[in-house]
Design an enzyme around this catalytic site. Sequence first.
Site, short mmCIF file in Angstrom:
data_model
loop_
_atom_site.label_atom_id
_atom_site.label_comp_id
_atom_site.label_asym_id
_atom_site.label_seq_id
_atom_site.Cartn_x
_atom_site.Cartn_y
_atom_site.Cartn_z
N SER A 40 0.62 -1.45 -0.14
CA SER A 40 0.12 -0.41 0.23
C SER A 40 0.52 1.33 0.35
O SER A 40 0.56 1.86 -0.12
CB SER A 40 -0.99 0.06 0.88
OG SER A 40 -0.17 0.10 2.83
N ASP A 89 -3.15 8.04 8.55
CA ASP A 89 -3.89 7.08 8.54
C ASP A 89 -2.73 6.52 9.92
O ASP A 89 -1.83 6.83 9.89
CB ASP A 89 -4.68 6.36 7.94
CG ASP A 89 -4.00 5.44 6.67
OD1 ASP A 89 -3.18 5.63 7.04
OD2 ASP A 89 -4.81 4.87 5.64
N HIS A 127 -0.30 4.78 7.07
CA HIS A 127 1.09 5.77 5.66
C HIS A 127 1.27 7.16 6.29
O HIS A 127 0.31 7.69 7.03
CB HIS A 127 -0.26 5.40 4.87
CG HIS A 127 -0.79 4.10 4.74
ND1 HIS A 127 -2.19 3.60 4.96
CD2 HIS A 127 -0.17 2.61 3.62
CE1 HIS A 127 -2.17 2.18 4.37
NE2 HIS A 127 -1.17 2.01 3.81
#
Length: 361
Positions: free
Chosen positions: A37, A325, A328
């Site tokens: 991600s 978040d 990340h």
Amino acid sequence: MPTMAIPLILAVFMAPIIAMAANHTSASLVTFIFGDSLTEVGNNNYLRYSLARSDFPFYGIDYPNQKPTGRFSNGRTISDIISEKLGITSPPPYLSLNHDDDAVLKGVNYASGGAGILNETGIYFIERMTFDDQIDYFENTTKVMKKKVGEEAAKSLLHGAIYFIAMGSNDYINNFLQPFLPDSRQYTHGEFLGILNLKLAKQLTRLYLLGARKMIFLGLGPLGCIPSQRAKSSTNQCLDQVNEWVIQFNSKVQKLINVLNVKLKKAQLTFADTYQDGIDMIENPGKYGFKVSNTSCCKVETTVGGLCLSYAHVCDNRSEYVFWDAFHTSDAANVVLADRFFSKLFATSNSSTNSSSYHMG
């Protein structure tokens, strides 16, 4: 903590690329990106049952058009910014392309949220493209390339391309650090690290056999300091044990790369250590123009995933936060990390050219 250095080999094969970017002649530069991600640009949007996705309203709030793109960020990923610095367009997600799309000749992003070195990593996300899956898709890409331009031209393109690989975070966050998963119960960290290293050796060798030569492996950052891990501390502090494991992982991979550079005669593998930059940015946020580094801009619920869902509260001063978040980094932090990467590249190659200025809020 280990000192951070990018080996001379990186300067040797990257210096001409930087020169091309500076002269705006980098149209022929091709990059292939593998990862999770941290570098995904939308592959998981095409996986119908994937629970590892970022197609929620606040993701992409600082990206062009202010719409979610499948990036796990309020804006760009590190790979996006690196592409900008190289003067090229960020490669598209593999799953967005048609089977015979000409775009594969200009580079592809295979990264997938939830992916890991091990195939069992992130299994509770139902669908994600593991590193093995990503290499399978890359093999498909090489076949399409050979069909389009011929065996020799495709081989030349593959040998000259740059391969960015950012893997391993989920093998900890969404595997070894989860007490309800088998790997955390049946292996010591030393044993787990050995399994990761053996698997990664096979994967990097497979990429080499498929034509990859200039591979850059981005080491893990201080995972013990990301908000989802801090939440496990009663005082919201970094988890030192997790960071120590990360340091051991990075050291092990660096040694593996040294071995593979000898074993694979034409390989030019490089380990890019991002740990020290990450920990410095977290411990000294003001040095980089940030104000908050111990929690995320998006007020997430770490007990139910840690992603920025549509009902969450988002801070107004996003450029002042290191984290977007629970997992990340923010667009602003990604700019700093990419800038540091290139600063070391220029310093190593004795270039007088300066990288872009640091984020200053």
